[in-house]
Design a protein around this motif. Structure first.
Motif, PDB file in Angstrom:
ATOM      1  N   VAL A 283      -7.605  -1.398  -0.701  1.00  0.00           N
ATOM      2  CA  VAL A 283      -7.577  -1.823   0.793  1.00  0.00           C
ATOM      3  C   VAL A 283      -8.658  -0.173   2.098  1.00  0.00           C
ATOM      4  CG1 VAL A 283      -5.964  -1.025   3.189  1.00  0.00           C
ATOM      5  CG2 VAL A 283      -4.914  -2.874   1.222  1.00  0.00           C
TER       6      VAL A 283
ATOM      7  N   ILE B  66       1.198  -1.713  -0.134  1.00  0.00           N
ATOM      8  CA  ILE B  66       0.184  -0.051   0.055  1.00  0.00           C
ATOM      9  C   ILE B  66       0.415   1.389   0.022  1.00  0.00           C
ATOM     10  CG2 ILE B  66      -2.012  -0.314   0.774  1.00  0.00           C
ATOM     11  CD1 ILE B  66      -1.136   0.060   3.948  1.00  0.00           C
TER      12      ILE B  66
ATOM     13  N   ASP C  87      -2.900  -1.031  -4.665  1.00  0.00           N
ATOM     14  CA  ASP C  87      -3.135  -1.752  -3.581  1.00  0.00           C
ATOM     15  C   ASP C  87      -4.158  -1.167  -2.318  1.00  0.00           C
ATOM     16  OD1 ASP C  87      -2.767  -3.980  -5.358  1.00  0.00           O
ATOM     17  OD2 ASP C  87      -0.777  -3.777  -4.038  1.00  0.00           O
ATOM     18  N   LEU C  88      -3.347  -0.289  -2.776  1.00  0.00           N
ATOM     19  CA  LEU C  88      -4.232   1.290  -1.148  1.00  0.00           C
ATOM     20  C   LEU C  88      -5.662   1.539  -1.736  1.00  0.00           C
ATOM     21  CD1 LEU C  88      -3.156   3.529   0.947  1.00  0.00           C
ATOM     22  CD2 LEU C  88      -2.792   5.051  -1.043  1.00  0.00           C
TER      23      LEU C  88
END
Length: 158
Positions: free
Chosen positions: A85, A75, A81-82
């Motif tokens: 999430v 992240i 990916d951040l």
């Protein structure tokens, strides 16, 4: 040794792997409801790696979503990916679920998760797997990283 007769069932949380739960959603949901009747809780593990349908969050009466480490570990360097999430954290909040981020391997990832609103995590940055007999000593000596404490103070003051 643990005295099994004195363990409160509300302290037990079983994990269901997302991809396994979808094989027979009705049966899994029924088992979860039966276990809830005696106080056992459930977590949906590896969330985000399977189909991740909103139907599963809505129909599976789990208390916790575990955000898979495949998304958490990057992240700080991977915007996708951040975003994933952040999305899972938003879903957990919207559906009133707890969340645990897997794969917290260092303090910096923990700081970012706290900033995003996720305050439960697991990973080598907290502790490596250990025999249950070592847990009491670990609990007595563990201290949160000072960076986490500072972020938590800032967030609670805001």
């Amino acid at each position: 040794l643990v005295d099994e007769e004195n363990i409160s069932t509300d302290l037990i949380e079983l994990e269901i792997v997302e991809s396994d739960a979808i094989d027979d959603l009705d049966a899994v949901s029924a088992v979860i409801h039966q276990c809830e009747d005696v106080g056992v809780h459930f977590a949906l593990d590896d969330y985000g790696t399977g189909y991740s349908s909103l139907t599963y969050i809505r129909r599976l009466p789990v208390q916790t979503l575990k955000i898979d480490q495949i998304f958490v570990k990057d992240i700080l360097t991977d915007q996708d990916d951040l975003n994933i999430v952040e999305g899972v954290i938003g879903l957990a909040r919207a559906f009133g679920r707890e969340m645990i981020a897997e794969g917290v391997e260092n303090t910096e990832i923990g700081v970012r998760l706290l900033e995003l609103g996720c305050n439960c995590a697991q990973g080598y940055g907290i502790a490596k797997p250990m025999p249950f007999t070592e847990i009491p000593a670990w609990v007595r000596q563990y201290r949160f990283p000072s960076e986490w404490i500072e972020v938590a103070k800032k967030l609670s003051a805001a």
